[in-house]
Design a protein around this motif. Structure first.
Motif, short mmCIF file in Angstrom:
data_model
loop_
_atom_site.label_atom_id
_atom_site.label_comp_id
_atom_site.label_asym_id
_atom_site.label_seq_id
_atom_site.Cartn_x
_atom_site.Cartn_y
_atom_site.Cartn_z
N PRO A 130 62.61 29.20 43.60
CA PRO A 130 62.71 29.68 43.91
C PRO A 130 60.71 30.09 43.91
O PRO A 130 61.04 31.66 43.42
N ALA A 131 60.22 29.21 43.10
CA ALA A 131 58.80 29.70 44.33
C ALA A 131 58.65 29.94 45.46
O ALA A 131 58.21 31.35 45.72
N MET A 132 59.28 29.36 46.29
CA MET A 132 59.55 30.64 47.82
C MET A 132 59.41 32.06 47.72
O MET A 132 59.98 32.66 48.29
N GLY A 133 61.49 31.78 46.89
CA GLY A 133 61.41 33.30 46.68
C GLY A 133 60.60 34.35 46.29
O GLY A 133 60.57 35.72 47.30
N LEU A 134 60.20 33.34 45.23
CA LEU A 134 59.23 34.83 44.83
C LEU A 134 57.62 34.65 45.37
O LEU A 134 56.86 35.84 45.17
N GLU A 135 57.24 34.31 46.21
CA GLU A 135 56.08 33.99 47.23
C GLU A 135 56.64 35.07 48.56
O GLU A 135 55.59 35.58 48.44
N ILE A 136 58.05 35.00 48.48
CA ILE A 136 58.33 35.79 49.97
C ILE A 136 58.33 37.33 48.79
O ILE A 136 57.65 38.17 49.80
N PHE A 137 58.80 37.73 48.47
CA PHE A 137 58.87 38.97 47.75
C PHE A 137 57.09 39.17 46.48
O PHE A 137 56.96 40.72 47.00
N MET A 138 56.55 38.21 46.81
CA MET A 138 55.00 38.72 46.19
C MET A 138 54.04 39.39 47.22
O MET A 138 53.13 40.55 47.25
N THR A 139 54.86 38.13 48.54
CA THR A 139 54.35 39.18 50.15
C THR A 139 54.34 40.49 50.39
O THR A 139 53.56 40.92 50.76
N LEU A 140 55.92 40.45 50.30
CA LEU A 140 56.31 42.04 50.54
C LEU A 140 55.21 42.73 49.57
O LEU A 140 55.08 43.95 49.90
N LEU A 141 55.32 42.57 48.32
CA LEU A 141 54.22 43.57 46.84
C LEU A 141 52.98 43.69 47.67
O LEU A 141 52.10 44.85 47.41
N GLU A 142 52.49 42.33 48.47
CA GLU A 142 51.33 42.51 48.81
C GLU A 142 50.15 43.12 49.79
O GLU A 142 49.73 44.45 49.66
N LEU A 143 52.25 43.94 50.67
CA LEU A 143 52.02 44.76 51.71
C LEU A 143 51.82 45.94 50.75
O LEU A 143 50.87 46.79 51.79
N PHE A 190 38.55 45.58 44.29
CA PHE A 190 38.15 44.25 43.85
C PHE A 190 39.43 43.60 43.25
O PHE A 190 40.16 42.36 43.74
N ALA A 191 39.83 44.20 41.82
CA ALA A 191 41.17 43.59 41.27
C ALA A 191 41.83 43.52 41.76
O ALA A 191 43.09 42.39 41.44
N ASN A 192 42.93 44.52 42.07
CA ASN A 192 43.78 43.91 42.73
C ASN A 192 44.34 43.43 43.81
O ASN A 192 45.30 42.94 44.25
N MET A 193 43.11 43.19 44.85
CA MET A 193 43.88 42.51 45.83
C MET A 193 43.36 41.29 45.60
O MET A 193 43.91 40.12 45.92
N LEU A 194 42.12 41.02 44.94
CA LEU A 194 42.20 39.21 44.36
C LEU A 194 43.47 39.22 43.18
O LEU A 194 43.18 37.66 43.47
N ALA A 195 43.67 39.75 42.46
CA ALA A 195 44.81 39.07 41.76
C ALA A 195 46.11 38.88 42.68
O ALA A 195 46.53 38.04 42.37
N GLY A 196 46.19 40.06 43.36
CA GLY A 196 47.33 39.58 44.19
C GLY A 196 47.18 38.51 45.26
O GLY A 196 48.32 37.30 45.12
N HIS A 197 45.97 37.47 45.80
CA HIS A 197 45.91 36.60 46.09
C HIS A 197 46.45 36.36 45.11
O HIS A 197 46.18 34.35 46.03
N MET A 198 46.05 35.31 44.56
CA MET A 198 45.22 34.68 42.87
C MET A 198 47.53 34.05 42.95
O MET A 198 47.21 33.16 42.74
N VAL A 199 47.72 35.47 43.16
CA VAL A 199 49.52 34.85 42.41
C VAL A 199 49.85 34.48 43.27
O VAL A 199 50.93 33.46 43.60
N LEU A 200 50.12 34.98 44.51
CA LEU A 200 50.30 33.55 45.90
C LEU A 200 49.89 32.62 45.79
O LEU A 200 50.40 32.23 46.47
N ILE A 201 48.27 32.14 45.76
CA ILE A 201 48.25 30.51 46.07
C ILE A 201 49.25 29.97 44.86
O ILE A 201 49.29 28.48 45.16
N SER A 202 49.06 30.47 43.44
CA SER A 202 49.82 30.11 41.93
C SER A 202 51.07 29.74 42.40
O SER A 202 51.14 28.77 42.23
#
Lengths: 83, 253
Positions: free
Chosen positions: B215-228, B181-193
């Motif tokens: 920079p935000a889109m760069g981080l977004e792509i990085f975080m999406t890959l991390l979420e994967l 729960f914590a991992n999935m919730l936190a990941g999506h909160m970071v993505l939208i933030s």
């Protein structure tokens, strides 16, 4: 990747210990708080639940660490004997 | 711009408001995701299991065989021994279900049902049920209860250790649900933030907003890959820990 004296499973169990302590404490406090609301005795059950949760959490951490240490010692002794 | 409302809209479950004869139907975004994943798994796996001669079918069948071998040799047999062989279908289903539910959250307009604690609690209850079933099946009621007292415990300590060990097992099962729960919730909160950062800065100054987008889109792509990666990792951790706990109940000493 070097895993030291621990197996992948032991690493995972060790990494879980912190979360287990936090979860035990939270469940203890929430259980005590629920009892306090039910019997209108705030804060006594909350305090007792917090203490019990902490005790249970610490028990899990200590037994988990002891188990990991025993497993690592066993593995090191086996390696020494093989040499 | 109400940041809190956008965050909660992105993360929380939404009731679709369908009623049948005055009874509110439990159709929510998360239940739709769960049902979609279940239907895809049922139809997809049945289609793969039927086999065939086309290249795609043979490739998928080989992939499914590799997957079952990975679960059997990587998780079930090392932790549960030969006794775990009969529970292999449960572990295969568990891993694939969690993985697909985690990945569903990365598809636009779908939600991560595993960021809902109720879904994870149900999964953890299934795993907890399996652990208790293993203990009862291989040791009987008395043997299973005896397993809660470590060997060499002095008699006067048993009344203290026994409830502590039972609470430990309950907490371990709770932690399974909580971690996912914590991992999935936190990941999506970071993505939208990260996405919201562009609009928050853009509200202050349009030029700064455009500047922040890169920079935000760069981080977004990085975080999406991390979420994967996290989607695979959490499915693996949940399944492996269930196998470890079930194994520790089967092989008590």
């Amino acid at each position: 990747m070097a895993l030291g004296p621990f197996t992948k499973q032991e690493h995972l169990e060790i990494a879980t210990l912190g979360l287990e302590l936090a979860c035990a404490e939270t469940l203890g406090v929430l259980g005590g708080w629920w009892l306090d609301r039910h019997f209108n005795t705030l804060p006594w059950f909350t305090l007792a639940g917090g203490a019990a949760g902490f005790a249970a959490g610490m028990y899990m951490v200590v037994t988990g660490a002891h188990k990991a240490q025993a497993a690592a010692a066993g593995k090191l002794n086996k390696e020494k004997a093989e040499k | 711009m109400d940041v809190a409302e956008i965050l909660s809209h992105h993360i929380l479950d939404h009731h679709w408001g369908y009623t049948l004869g005055g009874v509110s139907l439990p159709i929510t975004t998360h239940t739709v995701t769960l049902l979609s994943v279940s239907v895809i798994m049922l139809i997809g796996l049945y289609w793969i299991a039927k086999g065939g001669t086309s290249t795609l079918k043979r490739l998928l069948t080989a992939g499914a065989e590799e997957y079952v071998t990975f679960i059997r040799d990587g998780m079930v047999l090392p932790n549960m021994g030969q006794e775990g062989r009969r529970f292999l279908p449960y572990f295969c289903t568990l891993f694939l279900f969690i993985l697909l539910t985690n990945l569903a959250g990365l598809i636009p307009n779908m939600k991560t049902a595993t960021s809902n604690i109720s879904v994870n609690a149900a999964l953890a209850l299934c795993s907890g049920g399996l652990i208790v079933f293993c203990g009862l099946k291989f040791h009987g009621i008395i043997g299973f209860l005896k397993g809660f007292v470590p060997s060499g415990t002095p008699g006067w300590l048993v009344p203290l250790i026994f409830p502590l060990e039972i609470i430990s097992l309950i907490i371990k099962v709770c932690v399974l649900a909580l971690r996912l729960f914590a991992n999935m919730l936190a990941g999506h909160m970071v993505l939208i933030s990260l996405l919201l950062m562009i609009f928050i800065i853009g509200n202050l100054s349009a030029v700064a907003g455009v500047g922040a987008a890169v920079p935000a889109m760069g981080l977004e792509i990085f975080m999406t890959l991390l979420e994967l990666l996290v989607a695979f990792l959490q499915a693996y951790v949940f399944t492996l820990l269930t196998a470890i706990f079930a194994g520790s109940v089967i092989h008590t000493h």
